[in-house]
Design an enzyme around this catalytic site. Structure first.
Site, PDB file in Angstrom:
ATOM      1  NE  ARG A   1       9.863  -0.377  -5.396  1.00 43.46           N
ATOM      2  CZ  ARG A   1      10.595   0.654  -4.998  1.00 43.46           C
ATOM      3  NH1 ARG A   1      10.107   1.882  -5.047  1.00 43.46           N
ATOM      4  NH2 ARG A   1      11.819   0.481  -4.563  1.00 43.46           N
TER       5      ARG A   1
ATOM      6  CE  LYS B   1      15.183   7.187  -2.969  1.00 45.69           C
ATOM      7  NZ  LYS B   1      14.315   6.033  -2.723  1.00 45.69           N
TER       8      LYS B   1
ATOM      9  N   GLY C   1      13.876   0.689  -6.969  1.00 43.95           N
ATOM     10  CA  GLY C   1      12.667   1.061  -7.680  1.00 43.95           C
ATOM     11  C   GLY C   1      12.982   1.623  -9.049  1.00 43.95           C
TER      12      GLY C   1
ATOM     13  N   GLY D   1      17.841   0.686  -1.668  1.00 42.74           N
ATOM     14  CA  GLY D   1      18.435   0.920  -0.353  1.00 42.74           C
ATOM     15  C   GLY D   1      18.273  -0.309   0.523  1.00 42.74           C
TER      16      GLY D   1
HETATM   17  N1  ADP Z   1      23.761  12.466 -12.534  1.00 42.63           N
HETATM   18  C1  ADP Z   1      22.566  12.473 -11.957  1.00 42.63           C
HETATM   19  N2  ADP Z   1      22.057  13.610 -11.416  1.00 42.63           N
HETATM   20  C2  ADP Z   1      20.837  13.615 -10.835  1.00 42.63           C
HETATM   21  N3  ADP Z   1      20.023  12.535 -10.748  1.00 42.63           N
HETATM   22  C3  ADP Z   1      20.493  11.397 -11.280  1.00 42.63           C
HETATM   23  C4  ADP Z   1      21.764  11.289 -11.892  1.00 42.63           C
HETATM   24  N4  ADP Z   1      21.920  10.022 -12.320  1.00 42.63           N
HETATM   25  C5  ADP Z   1      20.810   9.356 -11.993  1.00 42.63           C
HETATM   26  N5  ADP Z   1      19.933  10.152 -11.380  1.00 42.63           N
HETATM   27  C6  ADP Z   1      18.561   9.837 -10.904  1.00 42.63           C
HETATM   28  O1  ADP Z   1      18.616   8.855  -9.921  1.00 42.63           O
HETATM   29  C7  ADP Z   1      17.277   8.388  -9.740  1.00 42.63           C
HETATM   30  C8  ADP Z   1      17.267   7.007  -9.150  1.00 42.63           C
HETATM   31  O2  ADP Z   1      18.015   7.000  -7.943  1.00 42.63           O
HETATM   32  P1  ADP Z   1      17.721   6.015  -6.736  1.00 42.63           P
HETATM   33  O3  ADP Z   1      16.368   6.293  -6.189  1.00 42.63           O
HETATM   34  O4  ADP Z   1      18.888   6.142  -5.809  1.00 42.63           O
HETATM   35  O5  ADP Z   1      17.744   4.582  -7.442  1.00 42.63           O
HETATM   36  P2  ADP Z   1      16.883   3.266  -7.108  1.00 42.63           P
HETATM   37  O6  ADP Z   1      15.424   3.675  -7.003  1.00 42.63           O
HETATM   38  O7  ADP Z   1      17.147   2.335  -8.225  1.00 42.63           O
HETATM   39  O8  ADP Z   1      17.405   2.773  -5.798  1.00 42.63           O
HETATM   40  C9  ADP Z   1      16.639   8.464 -11.116  1.00 42.63           C
HETATM   41  O9  ADP Z   1      15.429   9.178 -11.010  1.00 42.63           O
HETATM   42  C10 ADP Z   1      17.677   9.222 -11.970  1.00 42.63           C
HETATM   43  O10 ADP Z   1      17.114  10.246 -12.779  1.00 42.63           O
HETATM   44  O1  X15 Z   2      12.092   3.606  -3.649  1.00 40.56           O
HETATM   45  C1  X15 Z   2      12.506   3.131  -2.593  1.00 40.56           C
HETATM   46  O2  X15 Z   2      13.819   2.869  -2.363  1.00 40.56           O
HETATM   47  P1  X15 Z   2      14.948   2.699  -3.527  1.00 40.56           P
HETATM   48  O3  X15 Z   2      14.952   3.947  -4.399  1.00 40.56           O
HETATM   49  O4  X15 Z   2      16.224   2.581  -2.739  1.00 40.56           O
HETATM   50  O5  X15 Z   2      14.627   1.456  -4.295  1.00 40.56           O
HETATM   51  C2  X15 Z   2      11.589   2.714  -1.476  1.00 40.56           C
HETATM   52  O6  X15 Z   2      10.221   2.850  -1.840  1.00 40.56           O
HETATM   53  C3  X15 Z   2      11.887   3.505  -0.206  1.00 40.56           C
HETATM   54  O7  X15 Z   2      11.608   4.872  -0.409  1.00 40.56           O
HETATM   55  P2  X15 Z   2      12.384   5.972   0.461  1.00 40.56           P
HETATM   56  O8  X15 Z   2      13.855   5.925   0.043  1.00 40.56           O
HETATM   57  O9  X15 Z   2      11.720   7.292   0.112  1.00 40.56           O
HETATM   58  O10 X15 Z   2      12.208   5.602   1.912  1.00 40.56           O
END
Ligand code: ADP
Ligand code: X15
Length: 407
Positions: free
Chosen positions: A38, A206, A364, A388
């Site tokens: 990023r 998330k 991310g 997101g």
């Molecule tokens: N089964 C699980 N239980 C808890 N955390 C998990 C699980 N599978 C994946 N994760 C966690 O999800 C996190 C990423 O989620 P998220 O922020 O939603 O994805 P992104 O940033 O790609 O949008 C990672 O830190 C990973 O460790």
């Molecule tokens: O990591 C982010 O989103 P992402 O995990 O959905 O890619 C963005 O920096 C937004 O962070 P936030 O979900 O704490 O508002």
């Protein structure tokens, strides 16, 4: 939407204080950045503005601190890395110890044309994320006092109605940065003409943020594969016990409805048949070996936390992706930060590379996972900096940070 090309072309930035809202929310292990994607993605816009003679003020959030300073979420490690990258273009970077206080004001006042200042974490201020319009507005006023022009370039945060994303551009002449322009350009194609079969892979942690997007995907996708922390709400909805895994109990009726609607519409839900887990969450800092166990989804022990999709599920997911023509993937399949739980994420990344499909990876952590696990970023169609944000864009929602730049 006005872009920085317009601003620079019209000679509007030279000598001006230009506030760049970036998304420098990188994964950290302690003070160490585990993936700087990023930050690298933010550099071109910052460099262009600095080279055009702007005094560039960069601001971002990092993690989810509680509206007050918290050292573990300091942008100091990011300032060091950003400084290193910008110095290659001969640009110097200062770091302010606060966001709108004495340090920020004096750091900005000390900028010469072509120099850059990074402010401390925006979310150290309660006004940044406040639900109350007036509270957010008051913080946006303080940010606006630092700058002459606003550039929105934090694509990963455009789905947040936050002061620096939504309220600040209303207070200053504004434009979109190069990253936002690129991201929107690619994602737009996925909303207009998708080549089918269209498969979407969802995972990550998330869960409450992202479950809702399935409502829309049921109208768009041919196949929805679910892994990561999100999957346990689905497994529970199907009647399985999920031990101590992440569970969104209040969403069970919603998920049951998704499963029923998918069946009625002929949209295929692909859920894991087995999981890998452990009785303790692994120590990501020390990376100490853990004691992973594999269980079929109908036999998850009561004391186990599900942390990855299992070996049979990896084969199943790969098969379901092999003949897709378009794939969008957000959210790691497991806790990939620990080697014992990275194989599911690795398998999905490999399946995307092996498939002839146009592939988009967003988020991310998802983007970081792909690089940390050693995959070549160029082997994917597009790696988006927003998870997101890209999901909500695909949903057709009005994203506050994009709407604010249009106005
Ligand atoms: N089964 C699980 N239980 C808890 N955390 C998990 C699980 N599978 C994946 N994760 C966690 O999800 C996190 C990423 O989620 P998220 O922020 O939603 O994805 P992104 O940033 O790609 O949008 C990672 O830190 C990973 O460790
Ligand atoms: O990591 C982010 O989103 P992402 O995990 O959905 O890619 C963005 O920096 C937004 O962070 P936030 O979900 O704490 O508002």
């Amino acid at each position: 939407m006005k872009t920085i090309d317009d601003l620079i072309g019209q000679g509007q930035v030279a000598g001006k204080r230009v506030f760049v809202r970036a998304d420098l929310n990188v994964p950290l292990a302690g003070q160490t950045i585990t993936d700087d994607g990023r930050i690298r993605a933010a550099v071109p816009t910052i460099t262009r503005l600095a080279e055009a003679g702007a005094r560039v003020i960069v601001a971002s959030h990092l993690g989810r601190p509680k509206g007050e300073p918290d050292p573990q979420f300091s942008l100091a490690p990011v300032a060091a890395r950003l400084g290193e990258l910008l110095s290659r273009d001969g640009i110097s970077t200062a770091f302010a110890a606060d966001t709108v206080g004495d340090s920020a004001r004096s750091t900005v006042a000390g900028l010469a044309d072509g120099q850059v200042a990074l402010l401390e974490n925006l979310r150290f201020n309660a006004g940044e994320t406040a639900k109350d319009d007036a509270e957010r507005g008051a913080f946006a006023d303080e940010l606006a006092a630092l700058a002459d022009i606003y550039v929105g370039d934090g694509f990963g945060a455009v789905h947040r109605k936050h002061a620096s994303v939504y309220d600040l551009p209303a207070r200053l002449p504004h434009a979109a940065g190069g990253l936002i322009a690129t991201e929107v350009g690619v994602l737009k194609k996925l909303t207009e003409d998708v080549t089918r079969p269209y498969a979407v892979v969802l995972g990550g942690s998330k869960v409450s943020d992202k479950l809702g997007v399935i409502d829309h995907l049921l109208e768009k996708a041919d196949r929805i594969l679910v892994g990561g922390g999100m999957v346990f709400t689905f497994l529970k909805a199907q009647g399985h016990e999920v031990g101590k895994s992440l569970l969104q109990e209040d969403q069970l009726p919603v998920v049951r409805e998704y499963l029923e609607r998918a069946e009625a519409k002929g949209v295929e839900f692909v859920l894991p048949v087995d999981v890998v887990g452990a009785t303790e969450f692994p120590d990501l800092k020390t990376q100490a070996p853990s004691s992973p166990v594999t269980a079929a989804v109908d036999a998850i022990p009561a004391d186990v936390i599900g942390l990855d999709i299992g070996p049979e599920s990896r084969k199943l997911f790969a098969a379901k992706l092999a003949d897709a023509a378009t794939v969008f993937w957000n959210g790691p399949m497991g806790v990939f930060e620990h080697p014992d739980y990275a194989d599911g994420t690795r398998a999905v990344a490999q399946a995307l590379i092996d498939s002839p499909a146009f592939t988009v990876v967003g988020g991310g952590d998802s983007a970081a996972a792909v690089r940390i696990l050693g995959f070549d970023e160029n082997a994917f169609g597009h790696i988006s900096t927003g998870g997101g944000a890209s999901l909500e864009y695909l949903e057709g929602k009005t994203l506050p940070g994009l709407a604010a730049l249009e106005g």
